[in-house]
Design a protein around this motif. Structure first.
Motif, PDB file in Angstrom:
ATOM      1  N   GLN A  13      39.677  34.522  36.166  1.00  0.00           N
ATOM      2  CA  GLN A  13      39.661  35.544  37.212  1.00  0.00           C
ATOM      3  C   GLN A  13      38.471  36.469  37.001  1.00  0.00           C
ATOM      4  O   GLN A  13      37.857  36.503  35.925  1.00  0.00           O
ATOM      5  CB  GLN A  13      40.950  36.376  37.187  1.00  0.00           C
ATOM      6  CG  GLN A  13      42.216  35.616  37.499  1.00  0.00           C
ATOM      7  CD  GLN A  13      43.422  36.540  37.561  1.00  0.00           C
ATOM      8  OE1 GLN A  13      43.293  37.760  37.458  1.00  0.00           O
ATOM      9  NE2 GLN A  13      44.603  35.961  37.733  1.00  0.00           N
ATOM     10  N   THR A  14      38.181  37.236  38.034  1.00  0.00           N
ATOM     11  CA  THR A  14      37.172  38.285  37.919  1.00  0.00           C
ATOM     12  C   THR A  14      37.796  39.496  37.247  1.00  0.00           C
ATOM     13  O   THR A  14      38.908  39.899  37.580  1.00  0.00           O
ATOM     14  CB  THR A  14      36.631  38.677  39.303  1.00  0.00           C
ATOM     15  OG1 THR A  14      36.075  37.523  39.935  1.00  0.00           O
ATOM     16  CG2 THR A  14      35.560  39.746  39.175  1.00  0.00           C
ATOM     17  N   PRO A  61      29.461  37.268  43.049  1.00  0.00           N
ATOM     18  CA  PRO A  61      30.863  36.997  42.710  1.00  0.00           C
ATOM     19  C   PRO A  61      31.214  35.512  42.647  1.00  0.00           C
ATOM     20  O   PRO A  61      32.145  35.132  41.940  1.00  0.00           O
ATOM     21  CB  PRO A  61      31.639  37.695  43.829  1.00  0.00           C
ATOM     22  CG  PRO A  61      30.691  38.704  44.399  1.00  0.00           C
ATOM     23  CD  PRO A  61      29.333  38.118  44.247  1.00  0.00           C
ATOM     24  N   CYS A  62      30.487  34.677  43.381  1.00  0.00           N
ATOM     25  CA  CYS A  62      30.814  33.244  43.414  1.00  0.00           C
ATOM     26  C   CYS A  62      29.940  32.421  42.476  1.00  0.00           C
ATOM     27  O   CYS A  62      29.962  31.186  42.539  1.00  0.00           O
ATOM     28  CB  CYS A  62      30.697  32.710  44.840  1.00  0.00           C
ATOM     29  SG  CYS A  62      31.877  33.446  46.002  1.00  0.00           S
ATOM     30  N   THR A  86      38.456  42.960  36.973  1.00  0.00           N
ATOM     31  CA  THR A  86      38.391  44.184  37.767  1.00  0.00           C
ATOM     32  C   THR A  86      39.287  45.238  37.140  1.00  0.00           C
ATOM     33  O   THR A  86      40.247  44.922  36.413  1.00  0.00           O
ATOM     34  CB  THR A  86      38.834  43.924  39.217  1.00  0.00           C
ATOM     35  OG1 THR A  86      40.131  43.324  39.219  1.00  0.00           O
ATOM     36  CG2 THR A  86      37.860  42.989  39.912  1.00  0.00           C
ATOM     37  N   TYR A 124      26.054  38.144  37.297  1.00  0.00           N
ATOM     38  CA  TYR A 124      27.441  37.782  37.592  1.00  0.00           C
ATOM     39  C   TYR A 124      28.147  38.896  38.377  1.00  0.00           C
ATOM     40  O   TYR A 124      29.008  38.625  39.214  1.00  0.00           O
ATOM     41  CB  TYR A 124      28.206  37.489  36.305  1.00  0.00           C
ATOM     42  CG  TYR A 124      27.938  36.101  35.732  1.00  0.00           C
ATOM     43  CD1 TYR A 124      28.096  34.968  36.516  1.00  0.00           C
ATOM     44  CD2 TYR A 124      27.532  35.935  34.409  1.00  0.00           C
ATOM     45  CE1 TYR A 124      27.846  33.705  36.010  1.00  0.00           C
ATOM     46  CE2 TYR A 124      27.288  34.671  33.888  1.00  0.00           C
ATOM     47  CZ  TYR A 124      27.445  33.557  34.699  1.00  0.00           C
ATOM     48  OH  TYR A 124      27.209  32.296  34.187  1.00  0.00           O
ATOM     49  N   GLN A 125      27.781  40.146  38.109  1.00  0.00           N
ATOM     50  CA  GLN A 125      28.343  41.255  38.881  1.00  0.00           C
ATOM     51  C   GLN A 125      27.939  41.169  40.348  1.00  0.00           C
ATOM     52  O   GLN A 125      28.765  41.360  41.248  1.00  0.00           O
ATOM     53  CB  GLN A 125      27.855  42.593  38.305  1.00  0.00           C
ATOM     54  CG  GLN A 125      28.631  43.104  37.117  1.00  0.00           C
ATOM     55  CD  GLN A 125      28.173  44.513  36.743  1.00  0.00           C
ATOM     56  OE1 GLN A 125      27.030  44.897  36.964  1.00  0.00           O
ATOM     57  NE2 GLN A 125      29.081  45.284  36.171  1.00  0.00           N
ATOM     58  N   SER A 149      33.751  43.448  36.877  1.00  0.00           N
ATOM     59  CA  SER A 149      33.379  42.593  38.014  1.00  0.00           C
ATOM     60  C   SER A 149      32.657  41.319  37.579  1.00  0.00           C
ATOM     61  O   SER A 149      31.967  40.697  38.373  1.00  0.00           O
ATOM     62  CB  SER A 149      32.505  43.364  39.024  1.00  0.00           C
ATOM     63  OG  SER A 149      33.206  44.487  39.512  1.00  0.00           O
ATOM     64  N   THR A 150      32.824  40.927  36.321  1.00  0.00           N
ATOM     65  CA  THR A 150      32.276  39.659  35.843  1.00  0.00           C
ATOM     66  C   THR A 150      33.401  38.623  35.750  1.00  0.00           C
ATOM     67  O   THR A 150      34.575  38.982  35.575  1.00  0.00           O
ATOM     68  CB  THR A 150      31.617  39.826  34.457  1.00  0.00           C
ATOM     69  OG1 THR A 150      32.594  40.330  33.534  1.00  0.00           O
ATOM     70  CG2 THR A 150      30.440  40.772  34.531  1.00  0.00           C
ATOM     71  N   PRO A 151      33.072  37.330  35.813  1.00  0.00           N
ATOM     72  CA  PRO A 151      34.106  36.281  35.809  1.00  0.00           C
ATOM     73  C   PRO A 151      34.513  35.883  34.391  1.00  0.00           C
ATOM     74  O   PRO A 151      34.458  34.711  34.009  1.00  0.00           O
ATOM     75  CB  PRO A 151      33.398  35.120  36.524  1.00  0.00           C
ATOM     76  CG  PRO A 151      31.970  35.295  36.147  1.00  0.00           C
ATOM     77  CD  PRO A 151      31.731  36.781  36.052  1.00  0.00           C
TER      78      PRO A 151
END
Length: 302
Positions: free
Chosen positions: A272-273, A220-221, A275, A216-217, A260-262
């Motif tokens: 959201q991601t 991103p999509c 961050t 997942y990192q 950076s994971t969703p």
């Protein structure tokens, strides 16, 4: 029938020999036979150095019969693809019954099994299925190693310590579906197949929470284009997102890899991601500001 692929495998040297292969296939070759009865394969006895006859038999099994065995597996695969049966689970059970996964102490049968699994890995044969069931039924075939994207053997149920159930949905099945939707490649193969590859000295990879977090990192999509309403993502529901996070929390490096994971779900059900600069509030009083739900972490993630 491909559904009943079990048979009492037997060795042949033009004529049948009273020696089982311990696998679900018959094996015919110009073998060196026992010098007295000529009804069995040559045996040097325990703790003996391989004689030329034993070396010949092993050479036939590793260099001639193992590639032929791999061809048989590929032909079976083609049969499954052409027939497009609706009973995919039964078809795959019949397919994997061809694989020599049974444990055996027989020197010749173990030589054949080891040579076959090594040959399939060295030739990067697409013999492992990735079954997509969440939309239209589709099967993608991959090699055990060496593909553009890493494929994983599936032991999610073991990680969760959950017994598979066919009578009701379980967490392992729902996680499997979500990971496949996200683009992870999970082999639909018995763990006995992984063990057989490993025993043959082939490197295999089994899915683990750390792999999911890193995937997942790096993609991103994978969960969808974020930010987005949760129902428009691969997770679909709050319960499923929580199930995925709980699985990933089994990773010892979870706190380091969660960035950076969703996994950042807000109280307004926007995903959201996660961050570092993102600031949200965690409080049990989120309902005091009903028009500012986008400022609060979803209560299910507390």
């Amino acid at each position: 029938s491909k559904h009943k692929m079990k048979c009492e495998g037997q060795y042949f040297c033009f004529l049948p020999l009273p020696k089982p292969t311990n696998f679900n296939v018959h094996v015919n070759g110009h073998f060196a036979l026992d010098h007295e009865s000529r009804r069995g394969l040559w045996s040097d006895g325990p703790k003996c150095v391989d004689s030329p006859r034993t070396m010949w038999n092993k050479y036939l099994l590793s260099s001639v019969i193992a590639p032929a065995y791999a061809t048989l597996i590929q032909k079976m695969q083609c049969m499954l693809q052409k027939e497009n049966s609706k009973d995919s689970d039964k078809d795959l059970r019949g397919y994997f019954n061809l694989f020599p996964t049974k444990k055996t102490d027989d020197i010749y049968s173990s030589t054949l099994a080891t040579s076959l699994f090594r040959y399939m890995e060295q030739q990067r044969l697409d013999v492992l299925p990735v079954v997509h069931r969440y939309d239209d039924f589709q099967v993608e075939w991959m090699p055990v190693q060496g593909s553009a994207q890493q494929g994983f053997f599936d032991n999610i149920a073991e990680t969760l310590k959950e017994k598979e159930s066919t009578s009701k949905p379980n967490k392992a099945a729902s996680l499997r579906t979500t990971f496949l939707k996200s683009g992870l490649k999970l082999f639909t193969a018995p763990l006995e197949v992984r063990e057989a590859f490993t025993k043959a000295g082939v490197m295999t990879t089994t899915i683990a929470p750390e792999h999911v977090l890193k995937y997942y990192q790096e993609n991103p999509c994978a969960a969808g284009i974020l930010p987005s309403p949760l129902h428009n993502t691969v997770f679909g529901t709050v319960e499923q997102l929580v199930t995925v996070i709980q699985y990933c929390r089994k990773c010892d490096k979870f706190s380091d890899l969660i960035h950076s994971t969703p996994f950042l779900l807000l109280e307004d059900n926007t995903l959201q991601t996660l961050t570092i600069p993102t600031e949200v509030f965690l409080t049990k009083f989120y309902d005091l500001l009903p028009t500012s739900k986008n400022l609060f972490l979803h209560h299910s993630l507390h």
